[in-house]
Design a protein around this motif. Structure first.
Motif, PDB file in Angstrom:
ATOM      1  N   ASP A   8       0.778  -0.856   0.298  1.00 50.53           N
ATOM      2  CA  ASP A   8       0.088  -0.194  -0.190  1.00 50.53           C
ATOM      3  C   ASP A   8       0.889   1.311  -0.125  1.00 50.53           C
ATOM      4  N   ARG A   9       2.007   1.312   0.949  1.00 51.99           N
ATOM      5  CA  ARG A   9       2.597   2.668   1.303  1.00 51.99           C
ATOM      6  C   ARG A   9       3.503   2.745  -0.298  1.00 51.99           C
ATOM      7  N   ASP A  10       4.329   1.374  -0.859  1.00 57.16           N
ATOM      8  CA  ASP A  10       5.399   1.482  -1.262  1.00 57.16           C
ATOM      9  C   ASP A  10       5.160   1.674  -3.093  1.00 57.16           C
ATOM     10  N   ILE A  11       4.030   0.891  -3.389  1.00 58.35           N
ATOM     11  CA  ILE A  11       3.505   0.643  -4.888  1.00 58.35           C
ATOM     12  C   ILE A  11       2.201   1.069  -4.467  1.00 58.35           C
ATOM     13  N   VAL A  12       0.804   0.734  -4.694  1.00 57.04           N
ATOM     14  CA  VAL A  12      -0.459   1.199  -4.621  1.00 57.04           C
ATOM     15  C   VAL A  12      -0.330   2.830  -4.351  1.00 57.04           C
ATOM     16  N   GLY A  13      -0.394   3.135  -3.115  1.00 59.00           N
ATOM     17  CA  GLY A  13      -0.189   4.777  -3.078  1.00 59.00           C
ATOM     18  C   GLY A  13       0.576   5.719  -3.698  1.00 59.00           C
ATOM     19  N   PRO A  14       1.921   5.465  -4.184  1.00 58.65           N
ATOM     20  CA  PRO A  14       2.410   6.448  -5.027  1.00 58.65           C
ATOM     21  C   PRO A  14       1.562   6.288  -6.693  1.00 58.65           C
ATOM     22  N   LEU A  15       1.742   5.056  -6.702  1.00 55.72           N
ATOM     23  CA  LEU A  15       1.025   4.398  -8.359  1.00 55.72           C
ATOM     24  C   LEU A  15      -0.274   5.361  -8.318  1.00 55.72           C
ATOM     25  N   HIS A  16      -1.384   5.786  -7.425  1.00 57.87           N
ATOM     26  CA  HIS A  16      -2.784   6.488  -7.310  1.00 57.87           C
ATOM     27  C   HIS A  16      -1.635   7.522  -7.408  1.00 57.87           C
ATOM     28  N   GLU A  17      -1.110   8.597  -6.484  1.00 58.51           N
ATOM     29  CA  GLU A  17      -1.073   9.685  -6.933  1.00 58.51           C
ATOM     30  C   GLU A  17      -0.887  10.459  -7.901  1.00 58.51           C
ATOM     31  N   GLU A  18       0.114   9.657  -8.675  1.00 60.52           N
ATOM     32  CA  GLU A  18       1.170   9.642 -10.073  1.00 60.52           C
ATOM     33  C   GLU A  18      -0.045   9.718 -10.820  1.00 60.52           C
ATOM     34  N   LEU A  19      -1.414   9.073 -11.336  1.00 58.14           N
ATOM     35  CA  LEU A  19      -2.024   8.859 -11.963  1.00 58.14           C
ATOM     36  C   LEU A  19      -2.953   9.508 -11.689  1.00 58.14           C
ATOM     37  N   GLU A  20      -3.343  10.290 -10.471  1.00 58.05           N
ATOM     38  CA  GLU A  20      -3.748  11.747 -10.525  1.00 58.05           C
ATOM     39  C   GLU A  20      -3.702  12.674 -10.384  1.00 58.05           C
ATOM     40  N   ARG A  21      -1.888  12.699 -10.385  1.00 60.76           N
ATOM     41  CA  ARG A  21      -1.215  13.992 -10.983  1.00 60.76           C
ATOM     42  C   ARG A  21      -0.955  13.866 -12.837  1.00 60.76           C
ATOM     43  N   ARG A  22      -1.769  12.707 -13.351  1.00 59.44           N
ATOM     44  CA  ARG A  22      -1.241  12.885 -15.299  1.00 59.44           C
ATOM     45  C   ARG A  22      -2.909  12.905 -15.389  1.00 59.44           C
ATOM     46  N   GLY A  23      -3.918  13.283 -14.639  1.00 55.96           N
ATOM     47  CA  GLY A  23      -4.923  13.230 -15.029  1.00 55.96           C
ATOM     48  C   GLY A  23      -6.529  12.284 -15.013  1.00 55.96           C
ATOM     49  N   GLU A  24      -6.606  11.755 -15.613  1.00 56.16           N
ATOM     50  CA  GLU A  24      -8.018  11.128 -16.666  1.00 56.16           C
ATOM     51  C   GLU A  24      -7.273   9.879 -16.108  1.00 56.16           C
ATOM     52  N   TYR A  25      -7.874   8.842 -15.191  1.00 55.86           N
ATOM     53  CA  TYR A  25      -7.488   7.449 -14.970  1.00 55.86           C
ATOM     54  C   TYR A  25      -8.319   7.146 -14.862  1.00 55.86           C
ATOM     55  N   ARG A  26      -8.088   5.511 -14.500  1.00 52.08           N
ATOM     56  CA  ARG A  26      -9.268   4.738 -13.402  1.00 52.08           C
ATOM     57  C   ARG A  26      -8.018   3.583 -12.960  1.00 52.08           C
ATOM     58  N   LEU A  27      -8.443   3.163 -11.714  1.00 54.95           N
ATOM     59  CA  LEU A  27      -7.237   2.407 -10.942  1.00 54.95           C
ATOM     60  C   LEU A  27      -8.224   1.143 -10.687  1.00 54.95           C
ATOM     61  N   THR A  50     -11.151  -2.915  -5.379  1.00 50.63           N
ATOM     62  CA  THR A  50     -11.517  -1.404  -4.926  1.00 50.63           C
ATOM     63  C   THR A  50     -11.488  -1.151  -6.389  1.00 50.63           C
ATOM     64  N   ALA A  51     -12.067  -0.314  -6.817  1.00 50.55           N
ATOM     65  CA  ALA A  51     -11.550   1.237  -8.435  1.00 50.55           C
ATOM     66  C   ALA A  51     -11.655   2.586  -7.686  1.00 50.55           C
ATOM     67  N   ALA A  52     -10.938   2.933  -8.490  1.00 50.16           N
ATOM     68  CA  ALA A  52     -10.837   4.820  -8.152  1.00 50.16           C
ATOM     69  C   ALA A  52     -10.643   5.320  -9.566  1.00 50.16           C
ATOM     70  N   GLY A  53     -10.900   6.389  -9.615  1.00 52.02           N
ATOM     71  CA  GLY A  53     -10.568   6.963 -11.478  1.00 52.02           C
ATOM     72  C   GLY A  53     -11.696   8.231 -11.423  1.00 52.02           C
ATOM     73  N   GLN A  54     -11.871   8.942 -12.883  1.00 53.38           N
ATOM     74  CA  GLN A  54     -12.917   9.363 -12.832  1.00 53.38           C
ATOM     75  C   GLN A  54     -14.159   7.943 -13.827  1.00 53.38           C
ATOM     76  N   GLY A  55     -15.591   8.976 -13.259  1.00 50.99           N
ATOM     77  CA  GLY A  55     -16.750   8.378 -13.061  1.00 50.99           C
ATOM     78  C   GLY A  55     -17.163   7.357 -12.535  1.00 50.99           C
ATOM     79  N   ILE A  56     -16.190   7.355 -11.340  1.00 46.67           N
ATOM     80  CA  ILE A  56     -16.183   5.807  -9.962  1.00 46.67           C
ATOM     81  C   ILE A  56     -16.554   6.751  -8.999  1.00 46.67           C
ATOM     82  N   ALA A  57     -18.099   7.014  -8.891  1.00 51.54           N
ATOM     83  CA  ALA A  57     -18.354   7.354  -7.308  1.00 51.54           C
ATOM     84  C   ALA A  57     -17.968   6.797  -6.202  1.00 51.54           C
ATOM     85  N   PRO A  58     -17.185   7.232  -5.305  1.00 42.04           N
ATOM     86  CA  PRO A  58     -16.767   6.560  -3.952  1.00 42.04           C
ATOM     87  C   PRO A  58     -18.020   6.103  -3.075  1.00 42.04           C
ATOM     88  N   ASP A  59     -17.494   4.812  -2.227  1.00 42.60           N
ATOM     89  CA  ASP A  59     -18.659   4.396  -1.290  1.00 42.60           C
ATOM     90  C   ASP A  59     -18.323   4.780   0.098  1.00 42.60           C
TER      91      ASP A  59
END
Length: 94
Positions: A8-27, A50-59
């Motif tokens: 979570d700390r070393d892979i998922v977190g940084p990947l999610h942050e980078e995807l958000e920084r770049r713009g439209e994405y889904r994870l 779990t999924a995150a990104g544009q068009g995916i509403a958080p629960d």
């Protein structure tokens, strides 16, 4: 548990942050089968995802585990997907 926290700390977190920084994405993140920590073996329970990104509403989930998956399905039965191939329509199509 330490291995999962490290992922979570070393892979998922940084990947999610980078995807958000770049713009439209889904994870999308999911194991291939559930292995509850309490019993330390595979089970036939629902596979959490779990999924995150544009068009995916958080629960309302605040964690990622088998219990949270079950609670999510109880809140929204459409989250229970019995055929794995149907999951891609949900992720790609929104």
């Amino acid at each position: 548990v330490r291995s999962l926290e490290s992922i979570d700390r070393d892979i998922v977190g940084p990947l999610h942050e980078e995807l958000e920084r770049r713009g439209e994405y889904r994870l999308f993140i999911s194991p291939d089968h559930p292995t509850p920590v309490g019993i330390k073996t595979h089970t036939r329970e629902l596979v959490p995802w779990t999924a995150a990104g544009q068009g995916i509403a958080p629960d309302a989930s605040t964690s990622y585990d088998e219990r949270a998956a079950e609670q999510s399905v109880q809140r929204d039965p459409s989250q229970k997907i019995l055929e794995g191939w149907r999951l891609m329509d949900k992720i790609i199509g929104g």
